[in-house]
Design an enzyme around this catalytic site. Structure first.
Site, PDB file in Angstrom:
ATOM      1  N   GLU A   5    -108.031  48.157   1.093  1.00  0.00           N
ATOM      2  CA  GLU A   5    -107.747  47.443  -0.146  1.00  0.00           C
ATOM      3  C   GLU A   5    -109.096  46.959  -0.668  1.00  0.00           C
ATOM      4  O   GLU A   5    -109.814  46.248   0.027  1.00  0.00           O
ATOM      5  CB  GLU A   5    -106.827  46.247   0.079  1.00  0.00           C
ATOM      6  N   ARG A   7    -104.176  49.721   7.302  1.00  0.00           N
ATOM      7  CA  ARG A   7    -104.545  49.278   5.969  1.00  0.00           C
ATOM      8  C   ARG A   7    -105.433  48.063   6.156  1.00  0.00           C
ATOM      9  O   ARG A   7    -105.054  47.088   6.818  1.00  0.00           O
ATOM     10  CB  ARG A   7    -103.294  48.942   5.166  1.00  0.00           C
ATOM     11  N   LEU A   8    -106.633  48.092   5.598  1.00  0.00           N
ATOM     12  CA  LEU A   8    -107.626  47.040   5.787  1.00  0.00           C
ATOM     13  C   LEU A   8    -107.593  46.101   4.585  1.00  0.00           C
ATOM     14  O   LEU A   8    -107.903  46.499   3.462  1.00  0.00           O
ATOM     15  CB  LEU A   8    -109.024  47.651   5.934  1.00  0.00           C
ATOM     16  N   ASP A   9    -107.236  44.864   4.828  1.00  0.00           N
ATOM     17  CA  ASP A   9    -107.069  43.897   3.753  1.00  0.00           C
ATOM     18  C   ASP A   9    -108.415  43.522   3.131  1.00  0.00           C
ATOM     19  O   ASP A   9    -109.376  43.200   3.841  1.00  0.00           O
ATOM     20  CB  ASP A   9    -106.383  42.641   4.309  1.00  0.00           C
ATOM     21  N   GLN A  63     -98.762  42.202  -6.027  1.00  0.00           N
ATOM     22  CA  GLN A  63     -98.474  42.193  -7.452  1.00  0.00           C
ATOM     23  C   GLN A  63     -97.118  41.578  -7.766  1.00  0.00           C
ATOM     24  O   GLN A  63     -96.891  41.129  -8.898  1.00  0.00           O
ATOM     25  CB  GLN A  63     -98.555  43.619  -8.014  1.00  0.00           C
TER      26      GLN A  63
END
Length: 581
Positions: free
Chosen positions: A281, A242-244, A380
């Site tokens: 992301e 997952r790439l921030d 979130q």
């Protein structure tokens, strides 16, 4: 053993290894590189000195036993004997589970987390997504201030512990996704600028100078980041990354860094015979991220979809501040638009940004599984002043509706740890900065940020207080008692339905039909033969479903199929999943 380091502006570079210092020589084949040979073994401590300066850790360090400011340690990846025979597990039909190592258990280690993986198997998820594990100062933190992009945080257990975690997950049939941060490094312990132009002032990010992807020297910086990504996938057998915040990766070159990275990952997948994937992301709402490279896209495999979250959150809570404003005007319409079109902002005006935003997603080219859908994430939840989950303010019935929408939607669903049992623990912003000035700056900044939104200072948790992290640890006794046990059973049933009913993993967004009533607060949608109806209102709702026979697959409260009048009667704050002939 061969040692090497990129230091293009240095006049001299020396290596210190196990207490012995020796000069390195310029590599005649590679400009800016310095090399040398020294006696070393697994665990040998070493570092580099540039132009007579202090000995600093290797930018490509595989282990930092004493933290980001200490010497590096040699890691022989070949010493680990892998147990699991693993052919890989791709993203289609996946259910992801976002996990923070430091708070998933009170021990806060990878080994302790591995002992709890059986829970995820019983839940039915397919992949565990680890939040960042790169070293950062102190013991506890979210992980987004890592500074050694090839190493594993030592308090989590270091490299061997990550291998044991991945091995155990694979033995249980779980894929592993790792969250990596390429857009910035933490403010403390970052030694990269000593070695070369890893950063540029041509661009700015919310965290300071941008990573150098397009200025002089950027070829090597890009190779550094790509090499780090491939190392996780190759040396640790991670299944996806997952790439921030990829929107902060500013790159003006014709060959975008993300395209280069996706090509390298696809090549490694072909080489290893395992499916490997990249999840971005991004707040750009730009479909080009997930369009294949051969169709002039960047070739990433999926991206987070905050629009679905924002629409769902406003429908559930009524919140309308900040970026929720556009969604809160008609939350059920916004939810319907995301369920059928992916993005809410697809060229529409965004009042939060003061401009139009996004681009339409071509439903004929892009399947819904390329978007991740969720009702809660670390961002979130943790970026709220008190880190309060939905469970802090919503009834179990509304939480069940959120789960039904997330787990039957056309997107790849992702859960945030503890959500599956309506965890009563918050997940707050916590740090463990060892620099007192930085710690105080973070503390003041956090309080100032939320004071602007009306929060009193004493209501904003102190990130540096160890109790803030302690409060954020999951309470593993909760799933055994009500109402947590009922919510957990509901999540298990919904995930099981997703696995057994192909209609729920059909990626065709164009095939989804949605009906809703803003005033009555209900929404229903069709996916093949499956019908999903949620009533977020307090009063029972009558939802027109038609007179075709239907059987209930799962219901939060006792609910029959539609009556002879074609109306489905759903109790207040409840939901039902049916199959209609």
């Amino acid at each position: 053993m061969q040692f090497e380091v990129w230091a293009p502006q240095a006049e001299e570079v020396s290596l210190e290894c196990d207490g012995v210092t020796r000069a390195l020589e310029r590599d005649p084949e590679r400009a800016g590189w310095w090399t040398g040979v020294a006696e070393a073994r697994d665990g040998s401590r070493y570092g580099f000195s540039v132009d007579g300066g202090p000995v600093r850790p290797d930018p490509r360090s595989r282990r930092q036993p004493d933290g980001p400011d200490g010497l590096s340690a040699v890691v022989d990846h070949g010493r680990y004997a892998w147990r699991a025979e693993w052919a890989g597990r791709g993203l289609p039909r996946a259910v992801l589970y976002e996990l923070h190592v430091g708070t998933y258990t009170r021990e806060g280690t990878l080994d302790a987390a591995a002992e709890r993986l059986g829970h995820l198997v019983e839940l039915g998820v397919t992949h565990v997504e680890l939040m960042p594990v790169c070293p950062f100062p102190g013991r506890h933190g979210w992980g987004y201030e890592g500074v050694s992009l090839w190493a594993v945080h030592e308090p989590y257990g270091g490299p061997e512990a990550l291998k044991r975690f991945v091995d155990r997950a694979h033995e249980l049939g779980l894929g592993v996704v790792l969250d990596v941060v390429h857009n910035h490094l933490g403010p403390s312990g970052n030694h990269l600028p000593v070695f070369g132009p890893y950063f540029t002032d041509r661009h700015q990010t919310p965290w300071g100078a941008a990573v150098n992807l397009d200025a002089p020297g950027s070829d090597e910086v890009r190779a550094f980041l790509v090499g780090s990504a491939l190392a996780w996938l190759r040396d640790y057998r991670i299944d996806g990354l997952r790439l921030d915040a990829v929107h902060a990766l500013v790159d003006t070159r014709a060959y975008h860094f993300l395209e280069e990275l996706s090509a390298a990952v696809d090549a490694l997948a072909a080489q290893t015979g395992r499916p490997l994937f990249l999840i971005a992301e991004s707040d750009l709402n730009d479909p080009r991220l997930i369009i294949p490279r051969e169709e002039n896209g960047l070739g990433l495999h999926a991206q987070w979809n905050d629009d679905f979250h924002h629409a769902l959150h406003t429908a559930l809570t009524g919140e309308a501040q900040g970026y929720y404003a556009d969604f809160a005007r008609a939350p059920f319409a916004a939810l319907a638009k995301t369920l059928t079109g992916g993005f809410f902002h697809d060229g529409t005006y965004s009042s939060f940004r003061g401009r139009s935003h996004g681009r339409p997603l071509d439903r004929g080219r892009i399947g819904g599984h390329r978007l991740l859908g969720y009702s809660q994430t670390h961002d979130q939840v943790g970026n709220r002043a008190q880190g309060d989950r939905l469970s802090a303010s919503l009834s179990p019935g509304l939480l069940a509706c959120a789960a039904a929408l997330t787990l039957t939607a056309p997107f790849t669903p992702m859960l945030f740890m503890g959500e599956e049992w309506a965890a009563g623990t918050p997940w707050q912003f916590f740090t463990d900065h060892t620099d007192p000035e930085l710690a105080e700056a973070v503390r003041r900044g956090r309080r100032r940020e939320f004071a602007a939104h009306g929060w009193a200072e004493d209501e904003v948790p102190d990130p540096q207080d160890p109790a803030t992290r302690e409060r954020s640890c999951l309470d593993w006794s909760e799933p055994e008692r009500e109402p947590h046990a009922r919510v957990l059973d509901w999540y298990r049933r919904l995930i099981a339905l997703r696995h057994t009913h192909p209609d729920l993993t059909d990626p065709d967004l164009a095939d989804i039909k949605v009906a809703y009533d803003e005033e009555a607060r209900w929404l229903a949608f069709r996916r093949g033969d499956v019908r999903v109806a949620v009533n977020l209102g307090k009063e029972p709702a009558e939802i027109p479903l038609g007179t075709r026979p239907a059987r209930v697959l799962a219901a939060w409260d006792e609910t029959g199929g539609p009556g002879e009048d074609g109306l489905l009667r759903v109790p207040g704050e409840s939901c039902v999943v049916l199959e209609q002939d």
